[in-house]
Design a protein around this motif. Structure first.
Motif, PDB file in Angstrom:
ATOM      1  N   SER A 491       4.697   3.895  -1.828  1.00 18.39           N
ATOM      2  CA  SER A 491       3.778   2.869  -2.321  1.00 18.39           C
ATOM      3  C   SER A 491       4.242   2.216  -3.610  1.00 18.39           C
ATOM      4  O   SER A 491       3.641   1.225  -4.042  1.00 18.39           O
ATOM      5  CB  SER A 491       2.381   3.479  -2.536  1.00 18.39           C
ATOM      6  OG  SER A 491       2.455   4.622  -3.378  1.00 18.39           O
ATOM      7  N   SER A 492       5.321   2.734  -4.220  1.00 21.40           N
ATOM      8  CA  SER A 492       5.833   2.122  -5.443  1.00 21.40           C
ATOM      9  C   SER A 492       7.265   1.613  -5.315  1.00 21.40           C
ATOM     10  O   SER A 492       7.823   1.108  -6.284  1.00 21.40           O
ATOM     11  CB  SER A 492       5.771   3.123  -6.609  1.00 21.40           C
ATOM     12  OG  SER A 492       4.443   3.480  -6.877  1.00 21.40           O
ATOM     13  N   THR A 510       9.274  -1.432  -6.905  1.00 13.61           N
ATOM     14  CA  THR A 510       8.913  -2.777  -6.481  1.00 13.61           C
ATOM     15  C   THR A 510       7.497  -3.104  -6.931  1.00 13.61           C
ATOM     16  O   THR A 510       6.680  -2.204  -7.167  1.00 13.61           O
ATOM     17  CB  THR A 510       9.001  -2.904  -4.945  1.00 13.61           C
ATOM     18  OG1 THR A 510       8.148  -1.912  -4.340  1.00 13.61           O
ATOM     19  CG2 THR A 510      10.440  -2.669  -4.469  1.00 13.61           C
ATOM     20  N   LYS A 511       7.214  -4.399  -7.039  1.00 13.84           N
ATOM     21  CA  LYS A 511       5.879  -4.821  -7.459  1.00 13.84           C
ATOM     22  C   LYS A 511       4.848  -4.547  -6.379  1.00 13.84           C
ATOM     23  O   LYS A 511       3.676  -4.295  -6.672  1.00 13.84           O
ATOM     24  CB  LYS A 511       5.895  -6.313  -7.812  1.00 13.84           C
ATOM     25  CG  LYS A 511       6.739  -6.655  -9.032  1.00 13.84           C
ATOM     26  CD  LYS A 511       6.689  -8.146  -9.318  1.00 13.84           C
ATOM     27  CE  LYS A 511       7.529  -8.502 -10.533  1.00 13.84           C
ATOM     28  NZ  LYS A 511       7.510  -9.961 -10.827  1.00 13.84           N
ATOM     29  N   GLU A 512       5.277  -4.628  -5.121  1.00  9.13           N
ATOM     30  CA  GLU A 512       4.373  -4.411  -4.001  1.00  9.13           C
ATOM     31  C   GLU A 512       4.740  -3.109  -3.287  1.00  9.13           C
ATOM     32  O   GLU A 512       5.898  -2.681  -3.304  1.00  9.13           O
ATOM     33  CB  GLU A 512       4.467  -5.585  -3.009  1.00  9.13           C
ATOM     34  CG  GLU A 512       4.102  -6.934  -3.588  1.00  9.13           C
ATOM     35  CD  GLU A 512       2.618  -7.069  -3.839  1.00  9.13           C
ATOM     36  OE1 GLU A 512       1.840  -6.294  -3.244  1.00  9.13           O
ATOM     37  OE2 GLU A 512       2.230  -7.948  -4.635  1.00  9.13           O
ATOM     38  N   PRO A 513       3.786  -2.454  -2.632  1.00  6.55           N
ATOM     39  CA  PRO A 513       4.098  -1.239  -1.866  1.00  6.55           C
ATOM     40  C   PRO A 513       5.092  -1.537  -0.744  1.00  6.55           C
ATOM     41  O   PRO A 513       5.096  -2.625  -0.163  1.00  6.55           O
ATOM     42  CB  PRO A 513       2.736  -0.821  -1.296  1.00  6.55           C
ATOM     43  CG  PRO A 513       1.723  -1.491  -2.167  1.00  6.55           C
ATOM     44  CD  PRO A 513       2.348  -2.782  -2.604  1.00  6.55           C
ATOM     45  N   GLY A 532       5.651  -5.390   0.462  1.00  3.21           N
ATOM     46  CA  GLY A 532       4.519  -6.306   0.438  1.00  3.21           C
ATOM     47  C   GLY A 532       4.514  -7.126   1.710  1.00  3.21           C
ATOM     48  O   GLY A 532       4.556  -6.591   2.812  1.00  3.21           O
ATOM     49  N   SER A 558       9.255 -14.164   4.880  1.00  4.47           N
ATOM     50  CA  SER A 558       7.920 -14.009   4.322  1.00  4.47           C
ATOM     51  C   SER A 558       6.890 -14.073   5.443  1.00  4.47           C
ATOM     52  O   SER A 558       6.855 -15.042   6.211  1.00  4.47           O
ATOM     53  CB  SER A 558       7.647 -15.114   3.297  1.00  4.47           C
ATOM     54  OG  SER A 558       6.357 -14.971   2.761  1.00  4.47           O
ATOM     55  N   ALA A 562       0.675  -7.962   3.846  1.00  3.31           N
ATOM     56  CA  ALA A 562       1.381  -6.701   3.650  1.00  3.31           C
ATOM     57  C   ALA A 562       1.882  -6.143   4.973  1.00  3.31           C
ATOM     58  O   ALA A 562       1.134  -6.046   5.949  1.00  3.31           O
ATOM     59  CB  ALA A 562       0.454  -5.689   2.977  1.00  3.31           C
ATOM     60  N   CYS A 582       1.544  -6.409  10.420  1.00  4.09           N
ATOM     61  CA  CYS A 582       0.949  -6.611   9.085  1.00  4.09           C
ATOM     62  C   CYS A 582      -0.474  -6.078   9.000  1.00  4.09           C
ATOM     63  O   CYS A 582      -1.128  -5.788  10.012  1.00  4.09           O
ATOM     64  CB  CYS A 582       0.955  -8.103   8.750  1.00  4.09           C
ATOM     65  SG  CYS A 582       2.610  -8.838   8.730  1.00  4.09           S
TER      66      CYS A 582
END
Length: 593
Positions: A491-492, A510-513, A532, A558, A562, A582
């Protein structure tokens, strides 16, 4: 001696063979199979007397080269292995085909060439271009020449092995007989499908599992994808190939779904007709309900009968039906053809109960786990039609077990070959599982603890236990066994592990999981990661050493929500396909090549 390939008679089981040269001579009882290779013994006008080299049919006889102006046989130009003038032509490189460098060729005898080539071919079974020593996209002329070169070298009548010759013939067939979108089914090569509304949007876990069908259910040129939505408790099957022109809707086409009786966590295909599902247990857990196998011959995917229950629309406050051709019609509504129901904006879809007219009773429960099964791992991992898994490892909070897959390809044998209780001491959920070898496998829990299990070890079987230093719960594991390199998603970020040393090489935060990671197999350098809403593709051959090094993606896509599940596979022609699911219930699948 000139040689010919049979190209006619595909719709009649082959071409007619007669005893003599005259067209009125008696016809032999068997036809000469399409694709056969023959030696020319005598040629009189358009009548050929042959001797069979490869294929099925009479060993010798007379055939016609043409019928009503349509060619039945085509000549093959023999490739002289000692002639370097034909080394490279139209994508054909004879030394690459034989699997040897140019410099060593003159120093090797024919037996040595055959042995070297055999090893390369057997190691590449299921990858037609690699078997024939060609680059993806090689011309049809280069494909024929490569096949002819290898067929001459490995024909059983000339000292070759049956298995090698069959691999060469199968590779040639895969590259030359697959239908196109004009003439029938086609794989996902060169295409992108989605994102489309595969399941209802949820705020819990989204699409928790997906799996490409690598066994190639008929027609085998097609490409199917299984997806599972946690809260819906259902597995759906999608057809992604273009289908026959004018006869099929554009992909994706929903084949149907199976309600599994619980919140779905993972799925695995045991064979073309065997499916294993892992789901949550009930409020009062009972053994067997969290692991089931399905025989798709008796419980095939059924068309949705609950169209008025589930919402599969972009705007799920919409109250009207999305009908093809109507107002608000989209390609997604044409694909799913479902109806939305009245709901509050923040209300989650209800769990889909089993209403499949006894379908759940036709599945078979595997009595191994009380708690919900989180992950399934097969050995060997199915990569193509030639791979048959024979072991299945399943893990829950209370049990980890290895079981044999039945000879029928649709069942799990009982009792388990190996079984241990409380794999992570009952302290956390086990969210990740991957094989290292047939009797060794890794697990990871939501506290970041990694454990290696060996069914042949004494005691409980745990031979390694360390902290991955993940600042969050683990969501996936992939492993390259030969190098001992493992990547874990959490998750990090992403963790890089040296399994032989039992230590963390580095952490990429990372900023997103990171919802999931996926690789084709232990020999592929390509790694996919869902960070993400971004799907990232990495080439591990480009990575550098050092704790501070941050791997750079070679491609990214993209998806807007998530990513919660991933899978990738290779086509018959060597293209790399990837699919991502997703949190909002959407799925995208495309050719990353």
């Amino acid at each position: 001696m000139p040689q010919w390939e049979v190209i006619g008679g595909s719709g009649t089981g082959g071409i007619v063979v007669r005893e003599g040269q005259e067209l009125k001579s008696p016809q032999l009882g068997k036809r000469l199979e399409t694709g056969s290779l023959v030696d020319q013994l005598k040629l009189v006008g358009e009548r050929l007397k042959y001797e069979l080299l490869r294929g099925d049919g009479p060993k010798t006889g007379w055939v016609s080269l043409k019928v009503s102006g349509k060619a039945l046989l085509q000549p093959l130009v023999e490739v002289d292995q000692g002639d370097s003038s034909n080394a490279k032509d139209d994508g054909f490189d004879k030394w690459a085909v034989l699997g040897i460098p140019d410099a060593s060729a003159p120093q090797q005898s024919e037996d040595e060439l055959r042995m070297t080539s055999s090893k390369r071919i057997l190691a590449a079974v299921g990858k037609p271009y690699t078997v024939l020593g060609l680059q993806p996209g090689a011309s049809s002329a280069a494909t024929r020449r490569a096949y002819h070169c290898l067929a001459l070298l490995h024909h059983p009548d000339k000292g070759g092995e049956d298995a090698v010759f069959k691999a060469v013939a199968d590779a040639y067939k895969a590259l030359t007989e697959a239908k196109t979108e004009e003439g029938g089914w086609k794989d996902l090569e060169g295409q992108a499908v989605g994102p489309w509304n595969a399941h209802a949007p949820t705020a819990t876990k989204g699409i928790t599992c997906m799996l490409f069908d690598t066994f190639g259910t008929p027609p085998w040129e097609s490409r199917r994808l299984y997806t599972g939505s946690w809260q819906e408790g259902a597995v759906r099957c999608w057809e992604l190939s273009k289908g026959e022109a004018g006869k099929s809707r554009p992909p994706p086409r929903l084949v149907g779904e199976i309600a599994v009786g619980g919140f779905i966590n993972d799925i695995a295909a045991l064979s073309p007709f065997g499916l294993l599902t892992a789901q949550s247990a009930g409020m009062k857990p009972m053994p067997g309900e969290s692991l089931r196998y399905w025989n798709l011959k008796t419980t095939p995917f059924k068309p949705l009968a609950r169209a008025k229950v589930n919402a599969i629309a972009d705007d799920h406050s919409q109250k009207k039906a999305l009908k093809p051709g109507g107002k608000g019609d989209t390609s997604e509504s044409q694909t799913t053809d479902m109806v939305t129901r009245t709901k509050d904006e923040d209300e989650e879809p209800e769990f889909v109960q089993d209403k499949d007219e006894g379908y759940l009773d036709k599945s078979t429960m595997v009595y191994l786990h009380y708690r919900g099964v989180r992950c399934i791992s097969l050995w060997p991992r199915p990569e193509n039609r030639e791979t048959t898994p024979h072991m299945a490892v399943t893990v829950s909070k209370d049990v980890i077990a290895m079981s044999k897959i039945g000879m029928d390809g649709v069942s799990i044998e009982s009792p388990a070959v190996w079984k241990q209780s409380d794999p992570h001491d009952g302290l956390g959920d086990v969210n990740a599982l991957t094989h290292e070898s047939v009797g060794k496998f890794w697990t990871g829990d939501n506290a970041g603890i990694l454990r290696l299990w060996d069914v042949n070890a004494s005691g409980k079987g745990m031979v390694s236990d360390f902290n991955s230093n993940a600042a969050g719960w683990l969501s996936g594991l992939v492993l390259w066994p030969d190098s001992g390199m493992m990547v874990c998603s959490h998750s990090s970020g992403i963790g890089f592990i040296d399994t032989r040393a039992g230590k963390v090489i580095r952490q990429q935060y990372t900023k997103e999981p990171v919802g999931k990671v996926s690789i084709l197999n232990g020999n592929s350098p390509i790694l996919f990661a869902g960070i993400g809403g971004e799907l990232m593709q990495y080439d591990t051959r480009c990575w550098a050493d050092g704790k501070d090094y941050k791997p750079k993606a070679v491609a990214s896509w993209s998806l807007g929500a998530a990513i919660t599940s991933l899978d990738c596979t290779a086509t018959g022609k060597g293209h790399l396909l990837v699919a991502a699911g997703c949190m909002n219930g959407k799925v995208a699948a495309f050719d990353s090549t």
